[in-house]
Structures are given as C-alpha cells and as structure tokens.
Write a protein that holds these residues in place. Structure first.
Motif, PDB file in Angstrom:
ATOM      1  N   UNK A   1       1.094  -1.213  -0.039  1.00 42.34           N
ATOM      2  CA  UNK A   1       0.048   0.008  -0.037  1.00 42.34           C
ATOM      3  C   UNK A   1       1.011   1.339  -0.095  1.00 42.34           C
ATOM      4  N   UNK A   2       0.857   2.133  -1.011  1.00 42.19           N
ATOM      5  CA  UNK A   2       1.411   3.170  -1.192  1.00 42.19           C
ATOM      6  C   UNK A   2       0.556   4.523  -0.520  1.00 42.19           C
ATOM      7  N   UNK A   3       0.755   5.135   0.372  1.00 45.33           N
ATOM      8  CA  UNK A   3       0.008   6.077   0.920  1.00 45.33           C
ATOM      9  C   UNK A   3       0.492   7.553   0.526  1.00 45.33           C
ATOM     10  N   UNK A   4      -0.224   8.326  -0.062  1.00 47.28           N
ATOM     11  CA  UNK A   4       0.120   9.682  -0.430  1.00 47.28           C
ATOM     12  C   UNK A   4      -0.781  10.868   0.090  1.00 47.28           C
ATOM     13  N   UNK A   5      -0.158  11.529   1.072  1.00 42.93           N
ATOM     14  CA  UNK A   5      -0.737  12.799   1.819  1.00 42.93           C
ATOM     15  C   UNK A   5      -0.830  13.731   0.876  1.00 42.93           C
ATOM     16  N   UNK A   6      -2.038  14.617   0.503  1.00 48.09           N
ATOM     17  CA  UNK A   6      -1.982  15.655  -0.290  1.00 48.09           C
ATOM     18  C   UNK A   6      -2.358  16.594   0.492  1.00 48.09           C
ATOM     19  N   UNK A   7      -1.819  17.656   0.521  1.00 49.33           N
ATOM     20  CA  UNK A   7      -2.082  19.156   0.802  1.00 49.33           C
ATOM     21  C   UNK A   7      -1.224  20.335  -0.045  1.00 49.33           C
ATOM     22  N   UNK A   8      -1.991  20.869  -0.916  1.00 48.17           N
ATOM     23  CA  UNK A   8      -1.796  21.641  -1.826  1.00 48.17           C
ATOM     24  C   UNK A   8      -0.395  21.584  -2.490  1.00 48.17           C
ATOM     25  N   UNK A   9      -0.606  20.319  -3.043  1.00 50.52           N
ATOM     26  CA  UNK A   9       0.795  19.953  -3.755  1.00 50.52           C
ATOM     27  C   UNK A   9       0.474  19.921  -5.419  1.00 50.52           C
ATOM     28  N   UNK A  10      -0.505  20.460  -5.978  1.00 47.47           N
ATOM     29  CA  UNK A  10      -0.706  20.386  -7.341  1.00 47.47           C
ATOM     30  C   UNK A  10       0.421  20.511  -8.226  1.00 47.47           C
ATOM     31  N   UNK A  11       1.448  21.352  -8.009  1.00 49.55           N
ATOM     32  CA  UNK A  11       2.743  21.265  -8.570  1.00 49.55           C
ATOM     33  C   UNK A  11       3.488  20.171  -8.802  1.00 49.55           C
ATOM     34  N   UNK A  12       3.250  19.213  -7.661  1.00 46.89           N
ATOM     35  CA  UNK A  12       4.342  17.809  -7.791  1.00 46.89           C
ATOM     36  C   UNK A  12       3.274  16.653  -7.847  1.00 46.89           C
ATOM     37  N   UNK A  13       2.074  16.703  -7.544  1.00 45.31           N
ATOM     38  CA  UNK A  13       1.299  15.862  -7.406  1.00 45.31           C
ATOM     39  C   UNK A  13       0.898  14.571  -8.557  1.00 45.31           C
ATOM     40  N   UNK A  14       1.124  15.152  -9.766  1.00 47.21           N
ATOM     41  CA  UNK A  14       1.007  14.493 -10.995  1.00 47.21           C
ATOM     42  C   UNK A  14       2.216  13.438 -11.188  1.00 47.21           C
ATOM     43  N   UNK A  15       3.184  14.206 -11.015  1.00 45.47           N
ATOM     44  CA  UNK A  15       4.595  13.472 -11.041  1.00 45.47           C
ATOM     45  C   UNK A  15       4.775  12.294 -10.061  1.00 45.47           C
ATOM     46  N   UNK A  16       4.236  12.621  -8.607  1.00 47.18           N
ATOM     47  CA  UNK A  16       4.327  11.635  -7.550  1.00 47.18           C
ATOM     48  C   UNK A  16       3.683  10.375  -8.050  1.00 47.18           C
TER      49      UNK A  16
ATOM     50  N   UNK B   1     -12.516  16.479   4.746  1.00 46.89           N
ATOM     51  CA  UNK B   1     -13.444  17.633   4.926  1.00 46.89           C
ATOM     52  C   UNK B   1     -12.824  18.789   5.436  1.00 46.89           C
ATOM     53  N   UNK B   2     -11.875  18.465   6.453  1.00 46.54           N
ATOM     54  CA  UNK B   2     -11.199  19.626   7.163  1.00 46.54           C
ATOM     55  C   UNK B   2      -9.507  19.262   7.445  1.00 46.54           C
ATOM     56  N   UNK B   3      -8.736  20.156   7.432  1.00 41.02           N
ATOM     57  CA  UNK B   3      -7.248  20.014   7.260  1.00 41.02           C
ATOM     58  C   UNK B   3      -6.918  19.313   8.547  1.00 41.02           C
ATOM     59  N   UNK B   4      -6.352  18.151   8.532  1.00 41.35           N
ATOM     60  CA  UNK B   4      -5.818  17.368   9.930  1.00 41.35           C
ATOM     61  C   UNK B   4      -4.468  17.176  10.070  1.00 41.35           C
ATOM     62  N   UNK B   5      -3.603  17.567   8.876  1.00 45.12           N
ATOM     63  CA  UNK B   5      -2.210  17.519   9.137  1.00 45.12           C
ATOM     64  C   UNK B   5      -1.869  16.102   8.203  1.00 45.12           C
ATOM     65  N   UNK B   6      -0.761  15.968   7.810  1.00 47.51           N
ATOM     66  CA  UNK B   6       0.008  14.777   7.234  1.00 47.51           C
ATOM     67  C   UNK B   6      -0.118  13.559   8.049  1.00 47.51           C
ATOM     68  N   UNK B   7       0.203  13.564   9.424  1.00 44.71           N
ATOM     69  CA  UNK B   7       0.253  12.539  10.256  1.00 44.71           C
ATOM     70  C   UNK B   7      -1.229  11.876  10.430  1.00 44.71           C
ATOM     71  N   UNK B   8      -2.263  12.614  10.362  1.00 45.67           N
ATOM     72  CA  UNK B   8      -3.790  11.976  10.312  1.00 45.67           C
ATOM     73  C   UNK B   8      -3.909  11.544   9.186  1.00 45.67           C
ATOM     74  N   UNK B   9      -3.605  12.141   8.192  1.00 44.62           N
ATOM     75  CA  UNK B   9      -3.996  11.756   6.758  1.00 44.62           C
ATOM     76  C   UNK B   9      -3.293  10.362   6.516  1.00 44.62           C
ATOM     77  N   UNK B  10      -2.111  10.135   7.128  1.00 49.22           N
ATOM     78  CA  UNK B  10      -1.342   8.973   6.821  1.00 49.22           C
ATOM     79  C   UNK B  10      -2.149   7.794   7.737  1.00 49.22           C
TER      80      UNK B  10
END
Length: 115
Positions: A8-23, A67-76
């Motif tokens: 399982x590859x987990x990718x947290x996303x927060x305002x990463x439009x510049x790099x997300x596609x490549x990732x 629905x609300x920003x929780x941080x990268x740790x919570x997203x993972x």
C-alpha cells in the motif's frame, strides 16, 4: 510459487498541485504490480483534489477526501486504518463512500473497496 504481498502506497496531499501528478505517475509505473495507491486529500485549497480524481480510472487507486485539514500524520493514519479495515464506510453513490473520522467526516472515492 509464493504469492506477492500487496503493498500500500499512501500519499497525503495538501496543496501539492505542482508535484502531485509526477508523484502519482511514479507510483503507477512501478515495476512491482501488486500495489494499491491511496491518495488522501487533506482539505487542499488548490487544484490537488481534481488532479487526484483523474487517477481514479486506475483500479488500484483510491482517494480519501478529508473535509477539514488534519495534518499529514492524521492523513497517513486514516489511510493505514483503511488498509487494515479499521474504518467502516457506507456507500453514498457509485464509487463514493462516506467514512467517519475525528475531524468531521470524509469521502472515499474508490473502485477497489466495497462496503
């Protein structure tokens, strides 16, 4: 012959439009094929969610939209709970599921998870 384990590859996303596609493209094009990719949008305010939704055409890609920003740790942690089947979710419409989180709910868009 030994079965290959699911990775399982987990990718947290927060305002990463510049790099997300490549990732995401990097994960999709791995030579290891028994791979699931879980994208977790952490309430991005840029175009990241729309970019992530474009990859739902791949059967091994799932998207959790917080629905609300929780941080990268919570997203993972939410994605890990999803992988370990610790989260219960209800189908709200085709390929969309609602899951309960401490932050106020989220949606799971998926072709490979069922309730």
């Amino acid at each position: 012959m030994q079965a290959t384990p699911l990775i399982s590859c987990i990718i947290p996303i927060y305002n990463t439009q510049k790099f997300l596609k490549n990732c995401i493209e990097s994960c999709i094009h791995q030579t290891y094929k028994n791979l699931e990719i879980i994208l977790v949008n952490d309430a991005s305010s840029d175009n990241s969610l729309n970019i992530a939704k474009q990859y739902l055409k791949y059967p091994n890609v799932s998207l959790v939209d917080l629905k609300q920003n929780s941080g990268a740790s919570m997203a993972r942690n939410i994605a890990i709970d999803l992988v370990l089947n610790k989260i219960k979710f209800n189908q709200t419409k085709q390929n969309t599921y609602e899951i309960e989180t401490n932050g106020g709910g989220s949606n799971l868009y998926s072709k490979n998870h069922t309730s």
